[in-house]
Scaffold this active site. Structure first.
Site, PDB file in Angstrom:
ATOM      1  N   CYS A 292     -61.436 -10.668 169.265  1.00  0.00           N
ATOM      2  CA  CYS A 292     -60.268 -11.186 168.542  1.00  0.00           C
ATOM      3  C   CYS A 292     -59.286 -10.126 168.060  1.00  0.00           C
ATOM      4  O   CYS A 292     -58.144 -10.089 168.511  1.00  0.00           O
ATOM      5  CB  CYS A 292     -60.748 -11.997 167.345  1.00  0.00           C
ATOM      6  SG  CYS A 292     -61.799 -13.368 167.804  1.00  0.00           S
TER       7      CYS A 292
HETATM    8  N1  LIG Z   1     -66.303 -14.846 169.516  1.00  0.00           N
HETATM    9  C1  LIG Z   1     -65.680 -14.993 168.360  1.00  0.00           C
HETATM   10  O1  LIG Z   1     -66.180 -14.527 167.345  1.00  0.00           O
HETATM   11  C2  LIG Z   1     -64.388 -15.769 168.238  1.00  0.00           C
HETATM   12  C3  LIG Z   1     -63.902 -16.056 166.964  1.00  0.00           C
HETATM   13  C4  LIG Z   1     -62.736 -16.796 166.839  1.00  0.00           C
HETATM   14  C5  LIG Z   1     -62.046 -17.222 167.979  1.00  0.00           C
HETATM   15  N2  LIG Z   1     -62.532 -16.907 169.226  1.00  0.00           N
HETATM   16  C6  LIG Z   1     -61.783 -17.413 170.372  1.00  0.00           C
HETATM   17  O2  LIG Z   1     -62.528 -18.454 170.996  1.00  0.00           O
HETATM   18  C7  LIG Z   1     -62.316 -18.432 172.417  1.00  0.00           C
HETATM   19  C8  LIG Z   1     -63.641 -18.335 173.146  1.00  0.00           C
HETATM   20  O3  LIG Z   1     -64.252 -17.111 172.769  1.00  0.00           O
HETATM   21  P1  LIG Z   1     -65.786 -16.836 173.001  1.00  0.00           P
HETATM   22  O4  LIG Z   1     -66.086 -15.648 172.159  1.00  0.00           O
HETATM   23  O5  LIG Z   1     -66.595 -18.055 172.805  1.00  0.00           O
HETATM   24  O6  LIG Z   1     -65.774 -16.451 174.552  1.00  0.00           O
HETATM   25  P2  LIG Z   1     -67.052 -16.314 175.530  1.00  0.00           P
HETATM   26  O7  LIG Z   1     -66.633 -15.407 176.619  1.00  0.00           O
HETATM   27  O8  LIG Z   1     -68.272 -15.994 174.726  1.00  0.00           O
HETATM   28  O9  LIG Z   1     -67.262 -17.781 176.087  1.00  0.00           O
HETATM   29  C9  LIG Z   1     -66.352 -18.432 176.893  1.00  0.00           C
HETATM   30  C10 LIG Z   1     -67.130 -19.289 177.866  1.00  0.00           C
HETATM   31  O10 LIG Z   1     -66.167 -20.037 178.629  1.00  0.00           O
HETATM   32  C11 LIG Z   1     -66.660 -20.144 179.966  1.00  0.00           C
HETATM   33  N3  LIG Z   1     -65.545 -20.481 180.828  1.00  0.00           N
HETATM   34  C12 LIG Z   1     -64.562 -19.703 181.304  1.00  0.00           C
HETATM   35  N4  LIG Z   1     -63.703 -20.420 182.069  1.00  0.00           N
HETATM   36  C13 LIG Z   1     -64.165 -21.680 182.058  1.00  0.00           C
HETATM   37  C14 LIG Z   1     -63.727 -22.875 182.651  1.00  0.00           C
HETATM   38  N5  LIG Z   1     -62.626 -22.930 183.408  1.00  0.00           N
HETATM   39  N6  LIG Z   1     -64.454 -23.995 182.475  1.00  0.00           N
HETATM   40  C15 LIG Z   1     -65.578 -23.953 181.725  1.00  0.00           C
HETATM   41  N7  LIG Z   1     -66.047 -22.851 181.113  1.00  0.00           N
HETATM   42  C16 LIG Z   1     -65.344 -21.739 181.284  1.00  0.00           C
HETATM   43  C17 LIG Z   1     -67.281 -18.797 180.217  1.00  0.00           C
HETATM   44  O11 LIG Z   1     -68.199 -18.839 181.286  1.00  0.00           O
HETATM   45  C18 LIG Z   1     -67.960 -18.522 178.869  1.00  0.00           C
HETATM   46  O12 LIG Z   1     -69.281 -19.011 178.842  1.00  0.00           O
HETATM   47  C19 LIG Z   1     -61.371 -17.268 172.679  1.00  0.00           C
HETATM   48  O13 LIG Z   1     -60.053 -17.720 172.709  1.00  0.00           O
HETATM   49  C20 LIG Z   1     -61.573 -16.389 171.449  1.00  0.00           C
HETATM   50  O14 LIG Z   1     -60.431 -15.599 171.185  1.00  0.00           O
HETATM   51  C21 LIG Z   1     -63.685 -16.200 169.371  1.00  0.00           C
END
Ligand SMILES: NC(=O)c1ccc[n+]([C@@H]2O[C@H](COP(=O)([O-])OP(=O)(O)OC[C@H]3O[C@@H](n4cnc5c(N)ncnc54)[C@H](O)[C@@H]3O)[C@@H](O)[C@H]2O)c1
Length: 454
Positions: A292
Site C-alpha cells: 500500500c
Molecule cells: N494487503 C494489505 O494489507 C492491503 C490493505 C489495504 C488495501 N489493500 C488493497 O487490496 C487489494 C488486494 O490486495 P491484497 O494484498 O489482498 O493482494 P494479494 O496479491 O494478496 O491478493 C490478490 C489476489 O487476487 C488474485 N487475482 C488476481 N487477478 C485476479 C482475477 N482476475 N480474478 C480473480 N482473482 C484474481 C490473485 O491471484 C491473488 O490471490 C489491493 O488493491 C491492495 O492495494 C491491501
C-alpha cells in the site's frame, strides 16, 4: 421511466436487503489474497454462504483442501469456514449465483510507476457476462478516485448481453446492478484492534447502492461510514495512506538530520509523543514496504496530472522514502570504515526481510532493495528471516537465496537489522556480533559500542 420499472428496481433492492438481513445472501469474493481471504472468513463466520474466486488454481486447491497459504490465517479457520459451506473456485460462471460480489484484486504500479489497473479490468471483463439484475458489486482494491465510475462500471455495462446498467440516481430501472466502492483498512500484524471494530467507509453510486453495501458490511463491521460517492471513498483511502507516506518521509528526513547532529530521533519521538494533542508519532526505518504505502500515493499523483495538477508532497515523500535503502547501505559502509574495513568484500548478515515486523509479506520490502544493493557493492551477503525460508524471484528482484541460521554471528563483519521481528533475541545478537547496524531501534535499551543506529 415507468413507475412499474422503478418498482422493479426497488423490489430488487428490497429482496437483496432481506437476504442480507437473513444472512442468506450469497457473497462472492474475488481475489483470495491478504485482503480477500480474511474478508471471506469474516462473512463465513457470520453464517453467510461465501464463495472465493481466484485465478490462481493453487490457492483455490489449497482452500478447498483446508490449507492456508497466509501465515496469520490458520488451517482451523479455513476448516471452520469449509464446514459452513465456504468454497473456492476459478470458475467465473459461478458469479451468476452470487447476490453480492466484492472485488479484492491487486492494484500495483507498472514498470513506469503508473497505475496498473489490468487486474481490475480483467476481473470486470470476467464477471460482466454473468451479471444478473439486483446484484451488488463492490470494489475494495485501493485505486485512484474515478476508477469505479470510469473503469469498472463501463466494462460491466458493456460486457453483459442482458443490457444491465449500474443503478444511478434518477435512472432507477429494474434492469440494474448496484455498485459501491469500499476501501480495505487492514493493518497486517496489528492485533490491538479487532477487524470488526475498524469502521468501514462505503460510497455507493446511488443512495440505494450505498444502503445495500452498508447493510452487507454492517453484518461484519460494527460501524459503517457512508460517503457521498465511490470517488469520495476511493479518495478517503488514498488520503489515509498518503498521510502515512508523507509523515514517514518526514521522520526519515529528520532522522538523517538528527544522525548528523548527534541527536537520537527515537528519544525525540518518544518525548514528542507525550503531547496529548496535535501530534501522532511516526517512526523512521529502512524505507517503505508493503502493497500500500509505497504504491498508493502514485495512483493519486498520476490521476492529478489529468487535472494539470502536480502532487508535490507525494513526489517529495517518494523521493525521500526511496532513498532510505541507499542511506542504510551507506551507513553500513561508514560503520565498517570505523572498523578499518571496506564494504566491498565484507561479510554481512541481514536480519529480517519482511516489510514490517512479525508478518510474512515481502512485497516492496526495503530489505530486498538493501540485499540487492549490498550484492552490487561486492558484499558477501546472507539473510535470516523466520518467515521466509527462501527468497526467489519477485516482480522486481531475482535473489535466489536461502535463510541462514542465526549461528556463529561473530563470523560476520556486520549484522544489519532491517526488520525488528519480535522473535529475535537482540541482547544475544549484540553480544555475539562484531558490529550491529540497527535501522529500527530494535536494540533499544541495550548499551554497547557495537551498535550503530542509522
Ligand atoms: N494487503 C494489505 O494489507 C492491503 C490493505 C489495504 C488495501 N489493500 C488493497 O487490496 C487489494 C488486494 O490486495 P491484497 O494484498 O489482498 O493482494 P494479494 O496479491 O494478496 O491478493 C490478490 C489476489 O487476487 C488474485 N487475482 C488476481 N487477478 C485476479 C482475477 N482476475 N480474478 C480473480 N482473482 C484474481 C490473485 O491471484 C491473488 O490471490 C489491493 O488493491 C491492495 O492495494 C491491501
Amino acid at each position: 421511466m415507468s413507475t412499474a420499472i422503478r418498482v422493479s428496481s426497488t423490489a430488487n433492492a428490497k429482496e437483496l436487503r432481506a437476504k442480507i438481513e437473513a444472512r442468506t445472501a450469497k457473497v462472492g469474493i474475488i481475489g483470495m489474497g491478504y485482503v480477500g481471504l480474511p474478508l471471506a472468513l469474516l462473512f463465513s463466520e457470520r453464517e453467510f454462504p461465501v464463495t472465493g474466486f481466484d485465478i490462481d488454481t493453487k490457492k483455490v486447491n489449497s482452500l478447498n483442501s483446508g490449507k492456508s497459504y497466509i501465515y496469520r490465517i490458520t488451517e482451523t479457520e479455513i476448516a471452520a469456514a469449509r464446514q459452513k459451506s465456504f468454497s473456492a473456485t476459478a470458475d467465473y460462471s459461478r458469479a451468476a449465483e452470487m447476490d453480492a460480489i466484492i472485488i479484492c484484486v491487486p492494484t500495483p504500479l507498472d514498470e513506469y510507476r503508473e497505475p496498473d489497473l489490468s487486474y481490475i479490468r480483467e476481473t470486470a471483463k470476467a464477471i460482466a457476462p454473468h451479471l444478473s439484475p439486483g446484484q451488488l458489486i463492490i470494489l475494495e482494491s485501493t485505486t485512484y478516485p474515478g476508477t469505479t465510475q470510469e473503469v469498472l462500471i463501463p466494462i460491466l455495462e458493456a460486457g453483459n448481453s442482458a443490457g444491465l446498467t449500474a443503478a444511478r440516481e434518477g435512472a432507477d430501472s429494474g434492469r440494474v446492478f448496484f455498485v459501491a466502492f469500499s476501501p480495505e483498512r487492514e493493518d497486517p500484524g496489528n492485533d490491538t484492534i479487532a477487524r470488526r471494530d475498524i469502521p468501514k467507509v462505503v460510497g455507493g453510486l446511488n443512495p440505494t447502492s450505498s444502503d445495500l453495501a452498508g447493510a452487507l458490511y454492517h453484518s461484519i463491521f460494527n460501524r459503517i461510514v457512508p460517503v457521498s460517492s465511490p470517488a469520495a471513498a476511493e479518495m478517503t483511502k488514498l488520503l489515509e495512506n498518503i498521510y502515512r507516506c508523507i509523515n514517514i518521509a518526514l521522520v526519515n528526513e529528520l532522522k538523517m538530520l538528527c544522525l548528523r547532529m548527534g541527536i537520537n530521533i527515537w528519544e525525540v519521538i518518544d518525548a514528542a509523543s507525550t503531547k496529548p494533542f496535535g501530534f501522532h508519532p511516526f517512526y523512521p526505518g529502512p524505507g517503505l514496504g508493503g502493497h500500500c504505502i509505497p504504491v498508493d500515493p502514485y495512483y493519486l499523483s498520476w490521476k492529478a496530472k489529468e487535472f494539470d495538477f502536480q502532487a508535490k508532497f507525494i513526489e517529495l515523500a517518494g523521493e525521500i522514502n526511496t532513498y532510505m535503502p541507499y542511506h542504510v547501505v551507506n551507513s553500513v559502509a561508514a560503520a565498517l570504515n570505523t572498523h578499518k574495513k571496506a564494504l566491498n568484500g565484507s561479510n554481512i548478515l541481514v536480519l529480517g526481510l519482511a516489510y514490517k515486523k512479525d508478518i510474512d509479506d515481502l512485497r516492496e520490502s526495503p530489505g530486498l532493495a538493501i540485499l540487492e544493493e549490498l550484492q552490487q557493492r561486492g558484499v558477501k551477503v546472507c539473510y535470516n528471516d523466520p518467515y521466509f525460508p527462501t527468497v526467489g524471484r519477485g516482480r522486481k528482484y531475482n535473489l535466489h537465496m536461502t535463510c541462514t541460521p542465526l549461528d556463529n554471528l561473530a563470523q560476520y563483519d556486520c549484522v544489519l537489522i532491517v526488520t525488528d521481528h519480535s522473535d529475535y533475541d537482540y541482547q544475544r545478537i549484540v553480544r555475539e556480533s562484531q558490529l550491529v547496524v540497527d535501522t529500527r531501534n530494535a536494540t533499544r535499551g541495550i548499551q554497547s559500542e557495537k551498535i550503530v543506529h542509522c
